[in-house]
Write a protein that holds these residues in place. Structure first.
Motif, PDB file in Angstrom:
ATOM      1  N   ILE A 177    -113.384 -33.917  -4.217  1.00 47.67           N
ATOM      2  CA  ILE A 177    -112.592 -34.645  -5.219  1.00 47.67           C
ATOM      3  C   ILE A 177    -111.311 -33.883  -5.552  1.00 47.67           C
ATOM      4  N   LEU A 178    -111.418 -32.567  -5.706  1.00 49.60           N
ATOM      5  CA  LEU A 178    -110.228 -31.764  -5.996  1.00 49.60           C
ATOM      6  C   LEU A 178    -109.236 -31.811  -4.840  1.00 49.60           C
ATOM      7  N   ALA A 179    -109.732 -31.877  -3.606  1.00 48.34           N
ATOM      8  CA  ALA A 179    -108.845 -31.972  -2.440  1.00 48.34           C
ATOM      9  C   ALA A 179    -108.073 -33.293  -2.457  1.00 48.34           C
ATOM     10  N   ILE A 180    -108.740 -34.370  -2.879  1.00 43.46           N
ATOM     11  CA  ILE A 180    -108.055 -35.662  -2.995  1.00 43.46           C
ATOM     12  C   ILE A 180    -106.959 -35.579  -4.050  1.00 43.46           C
ATOM     13  N   PHE A 181    -107.299 -34.993  -5.197  1.00 42.46           N
ATOM     14  CA  PHE A 181    -106.303 -34.853  -6.256  1.00 42.46           C
ATOM     15  C   PHE A 181    -105.163 -33.929  -5.820  1.00 42.46           C
ATOM     16  N   CYS A 182    -105.484 -32.924  -5.031  1.00 43.21           N
ATOM     17  CA  CYS A 182    -104.452 -32.005  -4.527  1.00 43.21           C
ATOM     18  C   CYS A 182    -103.454 -32.757  -3.651  1.00 43.21           C
ATOM     19  N   SER A 183    -103.962 -33.676  -2.827  1.00 40.96           N
ATOM     20  CA  SER A 183    -103.072 -34.446  -1.953  1.00 40.96           C
ATOM     21  C   SER A 183    -102.182 -35.388  -2.754  1.00 40.96           C
ATOM     22  N   VAL A 184    -102.605 -35.733  -3.974  1.00 40.06           N
ATOM     23  CA  VAL A 184    -101.766 -36.558  -4.851  1.00 40.06           C
ATOM     24  C   VAL A 184    -100.718 -35.699  -5.559  1.00 40.06           C
ATOM     25  N   ILE A 185    -101.153 -34.564  -6.086  1.00 41.64           N
ATOM     26  CA  ILE A 185    -100.248 -33.708  -6.855  1.00 41.64           C
ATOM     27  C   ILE A 185     -99.111 -33.175  -5.992  1.00 41.64           C
ATOM     28  N   PHE A 186     -99.408 -32.869  -4.730  1.00 45.45           N
ATOM     29  CA  PHE A 186     -98.379 -32.293  -3.853  1.00 45.45           C
ATOM     30  C   PHE A 186     -97.827 -33.325  -2.871  1.00 45.45           C
ATOM     31  N   ASN A 187     -97.629 -34.554  -3.348  1.00 46.41           N
ATOM     32  CA  ASN A 187     -97.098 -35.604  -2.484  1.00 46.41           C
ATOM     33  C   ASN A 187     -95.602 -35.812  -2.663  1.00 46.41           C
ATOM     34  N   GLY A 188     -95.027 -35.147  -3.672  1.00 47.87           N
ATOM     35  CA  GLY A 188     -93.681 -35.472  -4.128  1.00 47.87           C
ATOM     36  C   GLY A 188     -92.595 -35.402  -3.080  1.00 47.87           C
ATOM     37  N   GLU A 189     -92.454 -34.258  -2.445  1.00 48.34           N
ATOM     38  CA  GLU A 189     -91.301 -34.063  -1.577  1.00 48.34           C
ATOM     39  C   GLU A 189     -91.487 -34.678  -0.199  1.00 48.34           C
ATOM     40  N   ASN A 190     -92.690 -35.124   0.117  1.00 46.67           N
ATOM     41  CA  ASN A 190     -92.918 -35.772   1.409  1.00 46.67           C
ATOM     42  C   ASN A 190     -92.974 -37.286   1.272  1.00 46.67           C
ATOM     43  N   HIS A 191     -92.812 -37.771   0.038  1.00 46.69           N
ATOM     44  CA  HIS A 191     -92.700 -39.199  -0.229  1.00 46.69           C
ATOM     45  C   HIS A 191     -93.892 -39.973   0.321  1.00 46.69           C
ATOM     46  N   MET A 192     -95.068 -39.446   0.081  1.00 43.71           N
ATOM     47  CA  MET A 192     -96.295 -40.133   0.452  1.00 43.71           C
ATOM     48  C   MET A 192     -97.198 -40.193  -0.776  1.00 43.71           C
ATOM     49  N   PHE A 211    -100.405 -39.981  -0.744  1.00 35.08           N
ATOM     50  CA  PHE A 211    -101.344 -38.886  -0.518  1.00 35.08           C
ATOM     51  C   PHE A 211    -100.802 -38.041   0.627  1.00 35.08           C
ATOM     52  N   ASP A 212    -100.581 -36.772   0.363  1.00 30.04           N
ATOM     53  CA  ASP A 212    -100.208 -35.865   1.452  1.00 30.04           C
ATOM     54  C   ASP A 212    -101.492 -35.192   1.928  1.00 30.04           C
ATOM     55  N   PHE A 213    -102.145 -35.812   2.903  1.00 26.88           N
ATOM     56  CA  PHE A 213    -103.453 -35.335   3.325  1.00 26.88           C
ATOM     57  C   PHE A 213    -103.383 -34.017   4.099  1.00 26.88           C
ATOM     58  N   ARG A 214    -102.195 -33.587   4.462  1.00 26.79           N
ATOM     59  CA  ARG A 214    -102.093 -32.256   5.074  1.00 26.79           C
ATOM     60  C   ARG A 214    -102.542 -31.192   4.075  1.00 26.79           C
ATOM     61  N   LEU A 215    -101.977 -31.255   2.882  1.00 25.65           N
ATOM     62  CA  LEU A 215    -102.354 -30.284   1.850  1.00 25.65           C
ATOM     63  C   LEU A 215    -103.790 -30.506   1.397  1.00 25.65           C
ATOM     64  N   GLY A 216    -104.195 -31.772   1.311  1.00 26.46           N
ATOM     65  CA  GLY A 216    -105.574 -32.061   0.923  1.00 26.46           C
ATOM     66  C   GLY A 216    -106.574 -31.517   1.921  1.00 26.46           C
ATOM     67  N   PHE A 217    -106.264 -31.625   3.209  1.00 25.86           N
ATOM     68  CA  PHE A 217    -107.182 -31.148   4.242  1.00 25.86           C
ATOM     69  C   PHE A 217    -107.296 -29.625   4.215  1.00 25.86           C
ATOM     70  N   VAL A 218    -106.172 -28.947   4.084  1.00 25.42           N
ATOM     71  CA  VAL A 218    -106.201 -27.481   4.016  1.00 25.42           C
ATOM     72  C   VAL A 218    -106.978 -27.028   2.777  1.00 25.42           C
ATOM     73  N   SER A 219    -106.749 -27.686   1.657  1.00 29.72           N
ATOM     74  CA  SER A 219    -107.477 -27.339   0.427  1.00 29.72           C
ATOM     75  C   SER A 219    -108.970 -27.566   0.590  1.00 29.72           C
ATOM     76  N   LEU A 220    -109.335 -28.653   1.253  1.00 31.38           N
ATOM     77  CA  LEU A 220    -110.758 -28.958   1.462  1.00 31.38           C
ATOM     78  C   LEU A 220    -111.434 -27.868   2.276  1.00 31.38           C
ATOM     79  N   VAL A 221    -110.807 -27.463   3.369  1.00 26.50           N
ATOM     80  CA  VAL A 221    -111.391 -26.415   4.217  1.00 26.50           C
ATOM     81  C   VAL A 221    -111.492 -25.107   3.451  1.00 26.50           C
TER      82      VAL A 221
END
Length: 713
Positions: free
Chosen positions: A362-377, A379-389
């Protein structure tokens, strides 16, 4: 653990008489507060940033599109221009051309017949001609025509016929008729012919009169072509990341219109993103609620545990939020610094690893939302995936941790694991980042994991104190022989110290046999008799050379001294800030059992009717949770087995069964959720452990005399 506590005054009125820790209303209130906090933390990362921009004024900021959206106005404008560029479709009627050529032939047939009959009266000819063809010509036309010799009619006819046919074959529209009639003289002049001026005049007038509209506007086909051209126009997008207006640039009508369409102007409001955000949060919380309800019943029933979980998650999200302020186009990879491991490790240590893994997702999903700003998405699942691992690795690395240094070790392992997904993502799209950005991404990911470990070490004691939680690490610290209370017990009551160590071993094995907290049982056993340090000589394990002070005082006084060791122990534990579960074990390990020795002694000295058994019982409370019950059993068993002259396996087993049965019949387990099956397993485990302690030994023979002599030699 089962605890009986009076509900906080006022809470029972609003949140149920069962107490706030298990109140359904409190539970729903906690979930609601968590949902509101999530909404406030995440909404700015979902809604586009709005600006105060005025038409015709310099822009106060560089504004980029947060989404890809079809530019409806530009697309419609392009379609309109394409439709306007389509030429009208005209359909030529060849039948009319043939009819006109036929009329020309008929005219010359009539003229030939008239001339062969030698009729030269122009007026009569005009009347007859117009009656036949319903065509009006000039008087000069009739005069010239009647002057033509019959043998020249064929040349004139063919010339007229060819001229009219050529023009009509090209098609004549209504708006072109006058123009085409004017073209007749030019075409006649340019054509190669043997006509004189009178003949050319005849041909010119006849050809002009013979030209008609034979090409007509086809509205249906024209509209079809316009529609086909419009359909071929692809939608014109406003691309995600596209600069709408640059800083300081004067805002044009088109730019202002785009800002309005994207909802980037402050005066524009749209409730749909808010509704979507609420649905998103409700969905996530609904999944979390069902998981806890279905698979974590103990946590679901204890609102303190829920509050702890949500506080840890919110603390982690706040850390992400703070770091997100440093994210921009140049430093978008700073999101890898997100301390998701903080939440993973704290939940693992304070609750359990299963819930930690779910929380990490759940925190990884929220992370992909919080850090989506500069990539204009969204959900930035790149950051979410790294956080999940990183978070999952940290949780696994802390499983069964036994010392605080394990937190730092878990952080190091997590930092190494975080490198793998970062490299994988960069290798999949190698052209998106430079080598410098690769190294920055790897560095931030590793630093984020280590940073999470440091934060965990810092926040863990506060959560343990605030929620009264005994984490494995805290328990292991309390089990350290160098702890002041343990040192006090060893120095002032050595017999009690060794008794407690054995009870701890027995309790740990018994607790693990029934799935209880073995570490809590062992540490609780270490401190269960710490109150004896106040008057150590009054307890038999600390008495030397058979000097028993109880022989010189009354049974009632002896009873008071012995019973007071539980109360003294709790006071001593409180003074040293020992967590409450350990205090509860010290207070509950005797329950309300009877001091049989002093009770019987009192009955022997006094009248039986003057001695009540209630006066010789411990004040309690009875065991409220399994670990306290186990320590009480093992405490009694260890003391009883030591009194056996020959502790054989069968005698030990009988003694253990009798003690458990007596406590059961005395109602000492009535307030504890322990089952008969578990009591049986506890007895079996205690017997196995005691047999290892009181095993038989070989009696060593005395040394022979000759061996002694040989040694001296």
């Amino acid at each position: 653990m089962k605890e009986k506590k009076e509900p906080i005054p006022g809470f029972s009125r609003w949140f149920g008489s069962e107490g706030w820790k298990s109140s359904l209303r409190i539970k729903l209130f906690i979930y609601a507060i968590f949902a509101i906090a999530l909404y406030l933390l995440l909404i700015n990362h979902i809604l586009p940033k709005q600006y105060e921009i005025r038409l015709g004024k310099p822009s106060p900021a560089t504004v980029v599109s947060p989404v890809t959206k079809v530019d409806t106005y530009a697309t419609n404008q392009a379609k309109r221009e394409a439709a306007e560029s389509v030429e009208p479709v005209y359909i030529k009627n060849d039948r009319l051309t043939i009819e006109q050529i036929g009329k020309i032939d008929s005219i010359f047939v009539t003229v030939k017949d008239w001339l062969e009959k030698d009729r030269r009266d122009a007026k009569q000819f005009k009347a007859a001609f117009e009656a036949t063809f319903s065509q009006t010509f000039s008087d000069s036309f009739y005069q010239r025509l009647l002057k033509i010799s019959p043998d020249r009619l064929q040349v004139i006819r063919l010339t007229t016929r060819q001229l009219v046919s050529d023009i009509l074959q090209q098609g004549v529209r209504k708006d072109q008729l006058s123009e085409k009639q004017e073209d007749v003289d030019e075409k006649l002049y340019l054509s190669v012919n043997a006509l004189n001026s009178n003949e050319q005049a005849l041909v010119s007038e006849l050809a002009k009169k013979s030209l008609i509209v034979n090409e007509f506007y086809d509205e249906k086909q024209t509209e079809q072509q316009k529609q086909a051209v419009q359909d071929a126009i692809k939608p014109i997008p406003i691309n995600k990341g596209q600069i709408i207006v640059a800083y300081g640039e004067v805002v044009t009508d088109d730019q202002y219109r785009k800002l309005q369409e994207l909802g980037l102007l402050k005066k524009e409001s749209n409730i749909l993103p808010h509704m979507g955000m609420l649905l998103f949060i409700v969905t996530i919380i609904g999944i979390l609620y069902y998981y806890i309800y279905r698979f974590e019943p103990k946590i679901h029933q204890d609102n303190m545990n829920l509050l702890l979980l949500f506080m840890v998650m919110l603390l982690t999200l706040l850390g992400m939020k703070v770091i997100s302020y440093g994210q921009n186009l140049e430093w978008y990879m700073i999101g890898y610094l997100a301390p998701i491991g903080l939440g993973s490790m704290l939940v693992t240590l304070l609750l359990n690893i299963r819930l930690s893994l779910v929380s990490t997702v759940i925190l990884a999903i929220f992370c992909s939302v919080i850090f989506n700003g500069e990539n204009h998405m969204l959900f930035d699942f790149r950051l979410g995936f790294v956080s999940l691992v990183s978070g999952v690795t940290a949780a696994y690395a802390l499983a069964n941790a036994r010392k605080r240094s394990a937190i730092l070790r878990a952080g190091l392992i997590s930092s190494v694991a975080a490198v793998v997904p970062v490299l994988a993502l960069n290798l999949m799209v190698p052209t998106e980042a430079t080598l410098r950005e690769w190294l920055q991404s790897v560095g931030f990911a590793m630093l984020g994991a280590i940073f999470s470990a440091v934060l965990t070490i810092g926040f863990l004691p506060y959560f343990e104190t605030l929620f009264g939680i005994l984490s494995p690490l805290r328990l292991l610290e309390l089990a350290n022989p160098n702890h002041p209370l343990m040192r006090k017990l060893l120095v002032e009551s050595p017999g009690t110290y060794h008794h407690s160590i054995i009870v701890g071993n027995l309790s740990e094995a018994a607790a693990e046999a029934i799935g209880a907290d073995g570490l809590l049982a062992r540490v609780g056993a270490y401190y269960h008799d710490v109150g004896k340090t106040k008057r150590p000589q009054f307890f038999i394990e600390n008495q030397l050379y058979g000097n028993n002070p109880h022989d010189r005082i009354s049974p009632n006084l002896s009873k008071s001294i012995v019973i007071s060791h539980t109360r003294d122990g709790v006071e001593l534990l409180k003074a040293h800030n020992i967590p409450k579960p350990i205090q509860d074990i010290a207070a509950q390990h005797h329950g309300t059992t009877l001091l049989k020795y002093f009770y019987v002694k009192a009955r022997e000295k006094l009248d039986h009717e003057q001695v009540r058994s209630e006066d010789y019982r411990y004040p309690g409370p009875k065991a409220q949770f399994k670990e306290a019950a186990i320590v009480g059993i093992c405490d009694c068993v260890e003391a009883a087995v030591r009194s056996l002259s020959r502790p054989t396996p069968s005698r030990i087993e009988n003694m253990v069964k009798k003690i458990i049965q007596d406590r059961l019949e005395d109602g000492q387990f009535d307030e504890c959720d322990i089952t008969l099956k578990e009591l049986k397993l506890i007895g079996k485990s205690v017997c196995e452990t005691l047999q290892g302690i009181f095993h038989s030994r070989i009696e060593y023979p005395d040394e022979p005399v000759n061996l002694k002599g040989a040694k001296k030699a």
